[in-house]
Design an enzyme around this catalytic site. Structure first.
Site, PDB file in Angstrom:
ATOM      1  CE  LYS A   1     -38.348  52.535  38.450  1.00 16.04           C
ATOM      2  NZ  LYS A   1     -37.182  52.891  38.524  1.00 16.04           N
TER       3      LYS A   1
ATOM      4  CE1 TYR B   1     -51.690  33.148  63.872  1.00 13.41           C
ATOM      5  CE2 TYR B   1     -51.972  35.061  62.236  1.00 13.41           C
ATOM      6  CZ  TYR B   1     -52.207  33.606  62.682  1.00 13.41           C
ATOM      7  OH  TYR B   1     -52.712  32.827  61.799  1.00 13.41           O
TER       8      TYR B   1
HETATM    9  C1  PLP Z   1     -37.196  54.364  38.746  1.00 14.59           C
HETATM   10  C2  PLP Z   1     -36.292  55.370  38.327  1.00 14.59           C
HETATM   11  C3  PLP Z   1     -36.665  56.666  38.318  1.00 14.59           C
HETATM   12  C4  PLP Z   1     -37.995  57.281  38.947  1.00 14.59           C
HETATM   13  O1  PLP Z   1     -37.500  57.390  40.349  1.00 14.59           O
HETATM   14  P1  PLP Z   1     -38.696  57.989  41.541  1.00 14.59           P
HETATM   15  O2  PLP Z   1     -37.748  58.139  42.620  1.00 14.59           O
HETATM   16  O3  PLP Z   1     -39.824  57.191  41.736  1.00 14.59           O
HETATM   17  O4  PLP Z   1     -39.055  59.603  41.026  1.00 14.59           O
HETATM   18  C5  PLP Z   1     -36.005  57.908  37.663  1.00 14.59           C
HETATM   19  N1  PLP Z   1     -34.800  57.068  36.975  1.00 14.59           N
HETATM   20  C6  PLP Z   1     -34.406  56.085  36.835  1.00 14.59           C
HETATM   21  C7  PLP Z   1     -33.276  55.565  36.323  1.00 14.59           C
HETATM   22  C8  PLP Z   1     -35.322  54.953  37.565  1.00 14.59           C
HETATM   23  O5  PLP Z   1     -34.806  53.960  37.605  1.00 14.59           O
END
Ligand code: PLP
Length: 350
Positions: free
Chosen positions: A33, A250
């Site tokens: 994702k 800055y």
């Molecule tokens: C994003 C997500 C994961 C992966 O999590 P990580 O900590 O990046 O391994 C697993 N399960 C769900 C439901 C998620 O939304």
């Protein structure tokens, strides 16, 4: 051309997949994702398509991009559909929706499916973000089981605190899940990266690896089992030598203590590098660790150099500096940093 490079080492991505699958046992979803946590979802999926058991994305649009680019493996929609009319495309593109609330369940059951579908039924085992409460779970499961539209139900839940060394919450969630699943047949999925790495009781039929797949430990620091996939680098494009007691950048927040060589490098918060990583955040100049001095600007930042040389390579993070060091310095998580990298030339190596 501005020399900000974001290298994505796909061989390391595959190595990490194998490592995590071995650690978890059973099957493993590659969670890609948010454009594969900033690594490029299409290229990462293509690199893994031959070996991964399946992929997970947040939503339909991310799944369609993968299908349009030839990805054939199962794809789980972690948030399910947002509107009932998305189920037509779920079927057309052969996707596996998560069902995590009542309206999603009802619209799933009401949809006229051509053929039975695999669904992931999510329980809220204690995180209280998404999922059916444990006391409502069996009813949702039974409604699906009795539907002619359902091929397989994969029982799932998600941990709130798996990346903390204190196991209490994770143990409680696991117990809650197991109790509420008693008597409900079928495959299960609990473990995210942290639980795959460090909580074997959560290893079930399917793991779901995100951050660790990209070679980053969710516990902070460096985990020798994982190989960082992303390497962000740039070059010194200007430099100056300052006398002692001169301000830099800055807000004039940093003053030289001695005569200092200050390099100007092409990377800033406009590229997604966190602005809150200021003076003393590590950086590597030609493989040698040094530090940022002064505030990070939008397009550039200033670093302390031992030797001169316009064009010298600077690693922001990757091999010599771990992205978890940057997130610690900035008071954020590596998740956020890799997701935010932009405006860099992305270069893939096999
Ligand atoms: C994003 C997500 C994961 C992966 O999590 P990580 O900590 O990046 O391994 C697993 N399960 C769900 C439901 C998620 O939304």
């Amino acid at each position: 051309m501005r020399p900000l490079l974001c290298e994505i080492r796909l061989n390391r991505l595959r190595e990490n997949y194998h490592t995590l699958k071995q650690l978890h046992g059973g099957k493993l979803l590659a969670v890609i994702k948010a454009d594969a946590y900033g690594h490029g979802a299409v290229r990462c999926a293509q690199a893994l398509d031959g070996i991964a058991d399946g992929f997970a994305v947040a939503m339909l649009e991310e799944a369609l991009l993968l299908r349009e680019n030839g990805i054939r493996k199962p794809i789980v929609l972690l948030e399910g559909v947002f509107d009932a009319d998305e189920y037509a495309q779920v079927e057309q593109w052969d996707l596996w929706p998560v069902i995590h609330h009542q309206a999603q369940l009802e619209s799933f059951l009401a949809h006229s499916w051509q053929s039975p579908r695999t669904v992931w039924l999510k329980m809220d085992s204690g995180m209280h973000r998404a999922g059916f409460f444990p006391h409502n779970y069996a009813a949702a499961y039974t409604a699906l089981q009795q539907s002619p539209h359902v091929a397989e139900i994969i029982k799932m839940s998600h941990f709130a605190c798996a990346d903390e060394t204190d196991r209490a919450m994770t143990e409680l969630q696991t117990e809650t899940f197991d109790l509420a699943c008693e008597g409900l047949a079928g495959a299960e999925s609990l473990a995210n990266s942290a639980a795959i790495l460090d909580y074997p009781p959560s290893h079930r039929d399917w793991g779901r690896a995100g951050l660790a797949l990209y070679g980053i430990s969710p516990f902070g620091g460096n985990d020798a089992r994982l190989k960082p996939v992303m390497r962000l680098s740039t070059r010194v494009f200007a430099e100056r030598v300052l006398q002692p007691h001169e301000p830099v950048g800055y807000g004039a927040t940093f003053y030289t203590k001695r005569s200092s060589r200050i390099g100007l490098i092409a990377c800033g918060y406009g590229d997604g590098y966190p602005r809150h990583a200021g003076t003393d955040t590590p950086i590597a100049a030609d493989g040698e660790r040094t530090r940022i001095v002064g505030r990070v600007s939008m397009d550039m930042m200033t670093v302390e150099l031992k030797h001169g040389g316009i064009g010298n390579e600077i690693e922001l993070f990757g091999d010599t500096v771990h992205v978890n060091e940057i997130s610690a310095a900035a008071g954020t998580l590596a998740y956020e940093i890799v997701c935010n990298i932009k405006r860099a030339q992305r270069i893939y190596s096999e």
